[in-house]
Scaffold this motif. Structure first.
Motif, mmCIF file in Angstrom:
data_model
loop_
_atom_site.group_PDB
_atom_site.id
_atom_site.type_symbol
_atom_site.label_atom_id
_atom_site.label_comp_id
_atom_site.label_asym_id
_atom_site.label_seq_id
_atom_site.Cartn_x
_atom_site.Cartn_y
_atom_site.Cartn_z
ATOM 1 N N UNK A 197 0.824 -1.210 0.000
ATOM 2 C CA UNK A 197 0.000 0.000 0.000
ATOM 3 C C UNK A 197 0.855 1.256 0.000
ATOM 4 N N UNK A 198 1.960 1.216 0.726
ATOM 5 C CA UNK A 198 2.870 2.377 0.765
ATOM 6 C C UNK A 198 3.450 2.634 -0.620
ATOM 7 N N UNK A 199 3.867 1.559 -1.303
ATOM 8 C CA UNK A 199 4.392 1.714 -2.663
ATOM 9 C C UNK A 199 3.317 2.276 -3.582
ATOM 10 N N UNK A 200 2.085 1.776 -3.445
ATOM 11 C CA UNK A 200 0.979 2.287 -4.263
ATOM 12 C C UNK A 200 0.767 3.777 -4.015
ATOM 13 N N UNK A 201 0.858 4.190 -2.759
ATOM 14 C CA UNK A 201 0.686 5.608 -2.430
ATOM 15 C C UNK A 201 1.792 6.446 -3.059
ATOM 16 N N UNK A 202 3.032 5.929 -3.027
ATOM 17 C CA UNK A 202 4.149 6.668 -3.636
ATOM 18 C C UNK A 202 3.920 6.828 -5.139
ATOM 19 N N UNK A 203 3.482 5.758 -5.796
ATOM 20 C CA UNK A 203 3.207 5.821 -7.236
ATOM 21 C C UNK A 203 2.128 6.858 -7.522
ATOM 22 N N UNK A 207 2.378 10.251 -9.675
ATOM 23 C CA UNK A 207 1.479 10.395 -10.819
ATOM 24 C C UNK A 207 0.690 11.693 -10.758
ATOM 25 N N UNK A 208 0.144 11.997 -9.569
ATOM 26 C CA UNK A 208 -0.730 13.169 -9.438
ATOM 27 C C UNK A 208 0.000 14.429 -8.994
ATOM 28 N N UNK A 209 1.149 14.262 -8.349
ATOM 29 C CA UNK A 209 1.838 15.428 -7.817
ATOM 30 C C UNK A 209 1.083 16.085 -6.695
ATOM 31 N N UNK A 210 0.212 15.335 -6.018
ATOM 32 C CA UNK A 210 -0.619 15.880 -4.948
ATOM 33 C C UNK A 210 -0.909 14.776 -3.940
ATOM 34 N N UNK A 211 -0.653 15.035 -2.662
ATOM 35 C CA UNK A 211 -0.921 14.046 -1.624
ATOM 36 C C UNK A 211 -2.417 13.851 -1.437
ATOM 37 N N UNK A 212 -3.196 14.923 -1.577
ATOM 38 C CA UNK A 212 -4.651 14.815 -1.464
ATOM 39 C C UNK A 212 -5.205 13.895 -2.533
ATOM 40 N N UNK A 213 -4.813 14.124 -3.776
ATOM 41 C CA UNK A 213 -5.306 13.290 -4.872
ATOM 42 C C UNK A 213 -4.812 11.853 -4.732
ATOM 43 N N UNK A 214 -3.576 11.688 -4.264
ATOM 44 C CA UNK A 214 -3.010 10.338 -4.128
ATOM 45 C C UNK A 214 -3.739 9.529 -3.062
ATOM 46 N N UNK A 258 -7.911 0.511 -6.383
ATOM 47 C CA UNK A 258 -6.983 1.632 -6.573
ATOM 48 C C UNK A 258 -6.894 2.002 -8.049
ATOM 49 N N UNK A 259 -6.808 0.998 -8.909
ATOM 50 C CA UNK A 259 -6.644 1.267 -10.340
ATOM 51 C C UNK A 259 -7.839 1.991 -10.935
ATOM 52 N N UNK A 260 -9.051 1.534 -10.627
ATOM 53 C CA UNK A 260 -10.236 2.161 -11.201
ATOM 54 C C UNK A 260 -10.374 3.605 -10.731
ATOM 55 N N UNK A 261 -10.075 3.839 -9.449
ATOM 56 C CA UNK A 261 -10.119 5.217 -8.951
ATOM 57 C C UNK A 261 -9.049 6.069 -9.629
ATOM 58 N N UNK A 262 -7.886 5.467 -9.889
ATOM 59 C CA UNK A 262 -6.808 6.178 -10.569
ATOM 60 C C UNK A 262 -7.245 6.632 -11.963
ATOM 61 N N UNK A 263 -7.877 5.747 -12.727
ATOM 62 C CA UNK A 263 -8.309 6.099 -14.078
ATOM 63 C C UNK A 263 -9.316 7.253 -14.044
ATOM 64 N N UNK A 653 -1.846 4.157 -17.375
ATOM 65 C CA UNK A 653 -1.795 2.696 -17.403
ATOM 66 C C UNK A 653 -0.516 2.191 -16.733
ATOM 67 N N UNK A 654 0.596 2.873 -16.967
ATOM 68 C CA UNK A 654 1.845 2.488 -16.313
ATOM 69 C C UNK A 654 1.718 2.595 -14.796
ATOM 70 N N UNK A 655 1.133 3.700 -14.334
ATOM 71 C CA UNK A 655 0.940 3.858 -12.888
ATOM 72 C C UNK A 655 0.020 2.775 -12.344
ATOM 73 N N UNK A 656 -1.056 2.479 -13.083
ATOM 74 C CA UNK A 656 -1.995 1.445 -12.647
ATOM 75 C C UNK A 656 -1.314 0.089 -12.565
#
Length: 771
Positions: A197-203, A207-214, A258-263, A653-656
């Motif tokens: 989960x920590x790695x996912x948060x870092x990605x 990707x977003x450049x924002x902790x709120x969005x991440x 996580x992926x669907x929310x990311x898209x 897609x790479x981030x996902x």
């Protein structure tokens, strides 16, 4: 569909408090159901209707329930937590001594004596009468029968056993406590999963450049997976749920959530960067990216639900539980995420570095996409060669179910397994049982048992064969058991050959003795399950491939796009099997991946891997190719549409893919013989499919096909429903479409891109389907 989802996104954004409260109530209800269920979990697998299963039922009926457990395992662990359980105390002598001489046996019996008086202990076996001392005198064992299930054995009773073990170890003996209450409990999540989960948060932050969005995809995914896992646990109150079922639901729920929310969120922020109003953007994101999310989620759900066609109950349960978790993940992404977008409002609009990233994405510059589409033939040949090379180990793939020898090193079950194998031979941990049924003529039973024992003992790879006194047998019985100890390990090919040899010898023995014979036991049951799963695999693969073609035909209105997608998927599966075989069967890099003992892969891994990877692979296919089709529908020429679509979707897609890989990889190091290979196969499969197939081979193939990639016969075009996963129906003149601001892609002439968007209005108005 796009218009419906657009209204859903707007409604969720406007009524965000209602949406949030509803989802929290659903979570509370699921949690209450889980707590009330009793958490009836199991690590056992069975398939009703196999010979071994029918034989066990016959033994229980004719000789008693206790006799049905003869030969079930070396540790006698109960499959059901509610059934009376047992534990096994395995003792090894100090170096240079033997249980065949001296006071060793008496020392063990004296130490274990108080156990017989402990609460809920039904009895303690006699190692001498049970022949529980190894021929070389190095090892002996004592079985302790309880009157309650493994989870209900009192702590005071286990303390007495542990005190006996400590006393023996103090005298120089080696002791292992296995089975029953000493079996390691299931851990749903631990430190390694948290690292994922920590790695996912870092990605997400990168990707977003924002902790709120991440944080938003993590939050919604955790809520969705909480509901899904709690719902699965709730069902354990009415049926036994395997630990693998629960872990698969957890892994998939986190990954796709996580992926669907990311898209969705990446589309929302891109539109906010273009100046769109937050409410309008939330609706548009759900209507466009949400359409792709809904379609991709549907493919995952259908593929998982298709596991029911195997007719194998535990596999069907795994598929349906994981499918239900994915349904919840999709619903959360399409409703709760836009609601949270409403709470965040303008704070999600990119600023600073995040704005520059959004502008770069809008400019659609991607050197990798330009390279693979410029050299498509070389790209396809090299990528295919790499995947096929990695797939080579799959040619030696062997399947089976894990035994105690595959447990984490140092566990009581693993230690007992190894001590018994060393003292009694490797086949002792996987005894076979021949059931002699003389119901037609009970008087012939004694002679039949002698004949069967003599014949079986002469077969290759038999270390020992003898009649056993079944606990439920009485004088005048019409059934008996012959136990057969192979010379080879339970998961070896030699033991599988012995099971077939026993069954091949059956017709002659039945004719000679006038009885019916059945072959069962732990090893035979595992072999039956493995062969039943292997027989079901071709049909399941055919269904999945056919399903992929139909779904992609509907999504992209193309004949060749589904074909390329399926061929790429088959390469992914082959390479995944190859890599998993090399690590978990051959033992390559076993130290890195925490593989304590190499051996055959899980018998249900091929079917499960195909079902899960198909859905996830189609996720990336939909998200990438839908953007390519979106550009094509808007009038771009074939090469331009591929490059623009790839450039728009590649970063997300790479981030996902990295998020999915990190989530699945975190389960690889659990040390579980069931979960680790599944997690590894999924993680490596996503790596191959996302990076090599979808982001390398597919754009190269699309560029090579040119206009023919979008060809579809007119008659087929007329009968296929228009699902509009690109969200073309949402393009509004007042916004001019998101394409108006696009800049030229690398190596794409500017006039081609401008001409593509100039044609957008004409194509949309005319409802053309370019062919």
């Amino acid at each position: 569909m796009a218009r419906v989802l657009d209204r859903l996104g707007r409604g969720s954004y406007k009524h965000r408090w209602i949406v949030l409260v509803v989802w929290l109530l659903v979570l509370a209800a699921a949690a209450f159901g889980a707590v009330s269920s009793g958490l009836n979990l199991s690590n056992s697998f069975s398939i009703p209707g196999t010979e071994s299963d029918r034989a066990q039922a016959l033994v229980a009926e004719r000789l008693g329930d206790q006799a049905a457990g003869v030969g079930s395992s070396s540790s006698s662990q109960a499959a059901d937590a509610d059934e009376p359980s047992s534990a096994r105390v395995v003792v090894g002598v100090p170096e240079g001594e033997s249980f065949l001489a001296g006071t060793g046996i008496q020392d063990v019996l004296t130490a274990i004596g108080p156990v017989a008086q402990a609460a809920d202990v039904a009895g303690v076996s006699d190692p001498v009468s049970n022949q529980a001392v190894a021929p070389d005198g190095s090892v002996m064992y004592v079985d302790v029968q309880f009157t309650v299930g493994m989870e209900d054995v009192p702590t005071a009773t286990t303390d007495v056993l542990e005190d006996a073990a400590d006393a023996l170890e103090a005298d120089g003996y080696e002791v292992a406590l296995s089975g029953g209450p000493f079996t390691a409990p299931l851990e749903l999540a631990g430190p390694t999963e948290a690292i994922g989960l920590v790695v996912a948060l870092i990605v997400l932050v990168v990707t977003f450049g924002s902790l709120l969005a991440a944080g938003m995809p993590i939050l919604t995914a955790l809520l969705g997976v909480g509901i899904g896992v709690a719902g699965v646990l709730s069902l354990s109150g009415v049926t036994v749920i395997s630990s693998a079922t629960l872990t698969l639901a957890l892994m998939l729920g986190l990954a796709v959530g996580i992926d669907y929310a990311l898209f969705l969120l990446s589309r929302h922020r891109q539109q906010l960067a273009e100046g769109m109003d937050p409410l309008e953007s939330a609706g548009r994101a759900v209507g466009t990216a949400g359409s792709a999310v809904g379609f991709a989620g549907t493919t995952v759900v259908i593929a998982l639900a298709a596991l029911t066609v195997t007719g194998i109950p535990f596999l069907s349960a795994m598929g349906l539980a994981a499918a239900a978790t994915v349904v919840i993940a999709v619903a959360v992404a399409l409703t709760l995420l836009p609601a949270i977008m409403g709470f965040a409002g303008e704070r999600l609009r990119p600023r600073g570095r995040a704005l520059k990233q959004a502008e770069h994405s809008r400019a659609a510059r991607n050197r990798w996409g330009a390279f693979v589409t410029t050299h498509p033939i070389v790209t396809l040949l090299v990528a295919a060669a790499v995947l096929l090379t990695i797939a080579v180990p799959a040619l030696s793939l062997r399947l089976g179910l894990p035994d105690a020898g595959r447990e984490p090193e140092g566990s009581g079950d693993r230690q007992a397994f190894e001590m018994l194998a060393e003292g009694f031979g490797p086949g002792f941990n996987g005894p076979l049982v021949v059931v002699v049924d003389a119901a037609q003529d009970p008087s012939s039973l004694a002679d039949a048992v002698v004949e069967v024992t003599t014949t079986v003992a002469a077969l290759p790879d038999v270390a020992y064969a003898a009649p056993v006194a079944a606990p439920g047998a009485t004088e005048g019985a019409d059934a008996a058991l012959v136990i057969v100890i192979p010379t080879s390990a339970p998961d070896s090919q030699e033991t599988a050959d012995l099971v077939h040899a026993l069954r091949d010898a059956r017709p002659d023995l039945e004719a000679a003795t006038g009885t019916e014979l059945w072959v069962t036991g732990a090893a035979a049951a595992n072999i039956d399950i493995t062969e039943k799963l292997a027989d079901a695999f071709p049909l399941f693969l055919l269904i999945v491939v056919g399903l992929a073609i139909v779904l992609l035909l509907v999504a992209f209105r193309s004949v060749l796009v589904p074909v390329t997608a399926v061929l790429g998927f088959l390469l992914t599966i082959a390479a995944s099997f190859g890599a998993t075989t090399a690590v978990f069967q051959w033992g390559w890099l076993s130290g890195i991946f925490n593989v304590d003992s190499a051996g055959p892969l899980l018998s249900f891994l091929p079917i499960l891997l195909v079902g899960v990877l198909f859905g996830l692979a189609m996720d990336y296919q939909v998200f990438l190719v839908s953007r390519m089709r979106e550009e094509h529908v808007h009038g771009a020429d074939p090469i331009t549409s591929v490059r623009l679509g790839f450039a728009h979707g590649a970063r997300v897609v790479l981030a996902a893919a990295l998020i999915m890989i990190s989530v699945f990889s975190s389960f690889v190091f659990s040390g579980s013989a069931q979960i680790s290979p599944i997690a590894f196969a999924l993680a490596i499969g996503i790596l191959f499919d996302a990076l090599v197939v979808r982001m390398t081979m597919i754009p190269a193939a699309m560029a090579l096909l040119g206009k023919s990639a979008w060809w579809i016969p007119r008659w087929l075009d007329r009968i296929i429903p228009n699902v509009d996963i690109e969200g073309a129906a949402l393009e509004r003149p007042e916004h001019g479409g998101s394409h108006a601001a696009d800049a030229p892609v690398d190596e794409v002439p500017a006039d081609a891109h401008q001409g593509a968007h100039a044609a957008h209005g004409a194509h949309t108005a005319a409802g053309d389907q370019p062919g």
